[in-house]
Design an enzyme around this catalytic site. Structure first.
Site, PDB file in Angstrom:
ATOM      1  N   ASN A  17       0.842  -1.200   0.000  1.00 20.50           N
ATOM      2  CA  ASN A  17       0.000   0.000   0.000  1.00 20.50           C
ATOM      3  C   ASN A  17       0.873   1.244   0.000  1.00 20.50           C
ATOM      4  O   ASN A  17       2.099   1.146   0.073  1.00 20.50           O
ATOM      5  CB  ASN A  17      -0.993  -0.025   1.168  1.00 20.50           C
ATOM      6  CG  ASN A  17      -0.297  -0.054   2.510  1.00 20.50           C
ATOM      7  OD1 ASN A  17       0.362   0.909   2.887  1.00 20.50           O
ATOM      8  ND2 ASN A  17      -0.421  -1.160   3.223  1.00 20.50           N
TER       9      ASN A  17
ATOM     10  N   PRO B 101      -3.445 -11.485  10.633  1.00 18.77           N
ATOM     11  CA  PRO B 101      -3.765 -11.233  12.049  1.00 18.77           C
ATOM     12  C   PRO B 101      -3.839  -9.738  12.308  1.00 18.77           C
ATOM     13  O   PRO B 101      -3.154  -8.950  11.646  1.00 18.77           O
ATOM     14  CB  PRO B 101      -2.574 -11.855  12.798  1.00 18.77           C
ATOM     15  CG  PRO B 101      -1.477 -11.940  11.790  1.00 18.77           C
ATOM     16  CD  PRO B 101      -2.132 -12.093  10.447  1.00 18.77           C
ATOM     17  N   ASP B 102      -4.682  -9.337  13.239  1.00 20.64           N
ATOM     18  CA  ASP B 102      -4.797  -7.918  13.577  1.00 20.64           C
ATOM     19  C   ASP B 102      -3.830  -7.614  14.723  1.00 20.64           C
ATOM     20  O   ASP B 102      -4.023  -8.068  15.852  1.00 20.64           O
ATOM     21  CB  ASP B 102      -6.248  -7.596  13.962  1.00 20.64           C
ATOM     22  CG  ASP B 102      -6.461  -6.093  14.015  1.00 20.64           C
ATOM     23  OD1 ASP B 102      -5.692  -5.409  14.731  1.00 20.64           O
ATOM     24  OD2 ASP B 102      -7.376  -5.598  13.331  1.00 20.64           O
ATOM     25  N   ILE B 103      -2.798  -6.848  14.416  1.00 24.35           N
ATOM     26  CA  ILE B 103      -1.735  -6.594  15.396  1.00 24.35           C
ATOM     27  C   ILE B 103      -2.268  -5.741  16.550  1.00 24.35           C
ATOM     28  O   ILE B 103      -2.041  -6.024  17.722  1.00 24.35           O
ATOM     29  CB  ILE B 103      -0.533  -5.907  14.705  1.00 24.35           C
ATOM     30  CG1 ILE B 103       0.022  -6.838  13.626  1.00 24.35           C
ATOM     31  CG2 ILE B 103       0.550  -5.549  15.725  1.00 24.35           C
ATOM     32  CD1 ILE B 103       0.960  -6.180  12.645  1.00 24.35           C
TER      33      ILE B 103
ATOM     34  N   PHE C 263      -4.822   3.616  14.824  1.00 24.63           N
ATOM     35  CA  PHE C 263      -5.164   4.639  13.840  1.00 24.63           C
ATOM     36  C   PHE C 263      -6.372   4.166  13.049  1.00 24.63           C
ATOM     37  O   PHE C 263      -6.613   2.972  12.930  1.00 24.63           O
ATOM     38  CB  PHE C 263      -3.984   4.879  12.882  1.00 24.63           C
ATOM     39  CG  PHE C 263      -3.040   5.932  13.366  1.00 24.63           C
ATOM     40  CD1 PHE C 263      -2.230   5.691  14.470  1.00 24.63           C
ATOM     41  CD2 PHE C 263      -2.958   7.168  12.736  1.00 24.63           C
ATOM     42  CE1 PHE C 263      -1.360   6.661  14.950  1.00 24.63           C
ATOM     43  CE2 PHE C 263      -2.095   8.152  13.195  1.00 24.63           C
ATOM     44  CZ  PHE C 263      -1.292   7.902  14.305  1.00 24.63           C
TER      45      PHE C 263
ATOM     46  N   LYS D 241     -14.342   1.302  15.744  1.00 28.10           N
ATOM     47  CA  LYS D 241     -13.094   0.552  15.557  1.00 28.10           C
ATOM     48  C   LYS D 241     -12.369   0.404  16.897  1.00 28.10           C
ATOM     49  O   LYS D 241     -11.792  -0.630  17.198  1.00 28.10           O
ATOM     50  CB  LYS D 241     -12.222   1.322  14.556  1.00 28.10           C
ATOM     51  CG  LYS D 241     -11.283   0.452  13.776  1.00 28.10           C
ATOM     52  CD  LYS D 241     -10.681   1.176  12.573  1.00 28.10           C
ATOM     53  CE  LYS D 241     -11.357   0.780  11.271  1.00 28.10           C
ATOM     54  NZ  LYS D 241     -10.685   1.327  10.092  1.00 28.10           N
TER      55      LYS D 241
ATOM     56  N   LYS E  18     -11.532  -3.234  18.364  1.00 22.04           N
ATOM     57  CA  LYS E  18     -10.140  -3.696  18.512  1.00 22.04           C
ATOM     58  C   LYS E  18      -9.688  -3.710  19.975  1.00 22.04           C
ATOM     59  O   LYS E  18      -8.616  -4.214  20.279  1.00 22.04           O
ATOM     60  CB  LYS E  18      -9.221  -2.810  17.687  1.00 22.04           C
ATOM     61  CG  LYS E  18      -9.629  -2.774  16.212  1.00 22.04           C
ATOM     62  CD  LYS E  18      -8.458  -2.725  15.291  1.00 22.04           C
ATOM     63  CE  LYS E  18      -8.917  -2.749  13.847  1.00 22.04           C
ATOM     64  NZ  LYS E  18      -7.840  -3.042  12.928  1.00 22.04           N
TER      65      LYS E  18
END
Ligand code: CTP
Length: 423
Positions: A226, A320-322, A339, A357, A361
């Site tokens: 990205n 995976p979501d860090i 963020f 979010k 999270k």
């Protein structure tokens, strides 16, 4: 720490000029970089006193160190120019800052254990001044659990780290273990000395920052990536370090230079970033500014995909979501910040998405911004953000990414010091 920033006249000084730096040179091939560092510090008006360990003297000669520093050299615990005249206590206390460069695995281990079996470790144990270490060793030695345990202990003790950097190592291998270059070391010294004279309100705290994009390999030559530049995350790591936090930056591929006084670990994929983050725990503060790829290719092909009649179909699976992993970790940092980069120009909607979010999270704060094409935020110098917390939202006017970082670190310092005042 406040005393460390004072000179004999009691006036706070900033920067390098007029400051006394005690440089401990341990035994590593990178010791030659310390000679260059002495010269640069002297050029900037510092007084540099040196302690050369027995190992260090195998790599650089006492004569070169003494000639470059223009000061007597200190080598042996029991033959200091008369214990009465310049004992190890005075040697360690008269410095504004102690720098250990190169710092070998051995000296880190001895420091972590509190040993005082030579002049260098005795001085380090006796000091009441900030200590900066620049590790240099083989990559396997650096990543060994024993060394990482020692590094974590030292960080917890408030020792500052710079490097090691990745690259070619003297042993012929490639990896993380190179001592930083003299200009980086001098910049870190300047930053620390300025920080010590200013607000070092995060001294003794540890921080972890993710930054930049991740790359997910498709085949040996292609990847999913990205446009993230890493500017905002790197600026946050730099600001945390300036305020005295022992900061580790885990960065995906970015052309941003390594921030001063920060330990930088470079990774490629989301899974590598997650592994580096969990290995860096425990920390007090985690800021996830990286633009982590949400998906990776399920099975990377070992061979380059050749052009055929049809475009290849890529089977993607979620990464995976860090941020969520850190927020739910057993060793959860005291403050976890994420963020939310959205293509949403309506501030109210943006904040609503960000707050959802935050809840999803499990993090404490979300820094939300609109990164729609017209904003120029991605890769640009400026950012307009909303800081979304359980207590409410602050909307900040557009400013430089370094100013956003400073302001965010102001809020971080206020939150962590209010929750647990420094010992
Ligand atoms: N993040 C992360 N690991 C991931 C994805 C995101 O740590 N695999 C972090 C980012 O660093 C950022 C936050 O999560 O701090 C939000 O990232 P974002 O991409 O906006 O969130 P997503 O969960 O991917 O949601 P969306 O569907 O909006 O992309």
């Amino acid at each position: 720490m406040a005393d460390a920033a004072r000179n004999n006249s009691g006036l706070a000084k900033t920067g390098i000029a007029g400051r006394t730096i005690l440089l401990v040179i341990a035994g590593g091939i990178a010791a030659y970089k310390s000679l260059e560092t002495i010269r640069r510090l002297k050029d900037r008006g510092a007084r540099v006193r040196c302690v050369l360990t027995q190992g260090g003297a195998e790599f650089v000669t006492p004569l070169s160190v003494q000639a470059l520093s223009g000061e007597p050299l200190f080598q042996d615990l029991f033959s200091l120019t008369g214990e009465g005249e310049m004992g190890h206590i005075r040697l360690s206390r008269e410095a504004d800052l102690i720098v250990v460069a190169p710092a070998t695995a051995d000296i880190l281990a001895r420091m972590a254990a509190g040993l005082a079996n030579d002049l260098a470790t005795t001085v380090l144990l006796a000091t009441d001044k900030p200590v900066l270490v620049a590790p240099a060793m083989n990559a396997a030695m650096w990543s060994h659990p024993a060394t990482q345990r020692n590094v974590a202990t030292l960080r917890g003790d408030g020792i500052q780290f710079i490097g090691p950097a990745a690259g070619d190592l003297a042993c012929g291998e490639v990896g993380v273990g190179r001592m930083v270059e003299p200009d980086q070391l001098v910049a870190a010294i300047a930053a620390l000395l300025s920080g010590a004279a200013g607000r070092a309100d995060l001294s003794g705290r540890t921080a972890l920052v993710t930054s930049g994009p991740t790359r997910e390999a498709i085949d040996p030559v292609r990847y999913i990536g990205n446009f993230s530049s890493g500017k905002q995350g790197h600026a946050i790591a730099a600001a945390l370090a300036r305020r005295g936090a022992a900061t580790t930056l885990i960065s995906g591929p970015s052309s941003e230079p390594d921030p001063e006084g920060v330990t930088v670990l470079r990774v490629e994929s989301a899974r590598e970033m997650l592994a580096a983050c969990t290995a860096a725990l425990p920390v007090d503060i985690a800021v996830c500014a990286a633009a982590v790829a949400d998906w990776r290719v399920e099975a990377m092909t070992a061979a380059k995909i050749k052009k055929g009649a049809n475009a290849p179909a890529l089977q993607l699976i979620e990464n995976p979501d860090i941020l969520a992993t850190l927020a739910r970790a057993t060793l959860r940092p005291q403050l976890v910040i994420g963020f939310a980069a959205e293509t949403e120009s309506d501030p109210e909607t943006l904040v609503r998405i960000a707050d959802a979010k935050r809840a999803k999270k499990g993090c404490d704060w979300i820094v939300a911004n609109d990164v729609s094409a017209g904003t120029g935020v991605i890769g640009g110098e400026r950012n307009a953000v909303h800081l979304v917390t359980a207590a409410g939202t602050e909307s900040w006017a557009a400013m430089d990414k370094t100013a956003v970082a400073e302001k965010l670190v102001d809020r971080i310092a206020a939150a962590v010091t209010a929750a647990a005042p420094a010992a």
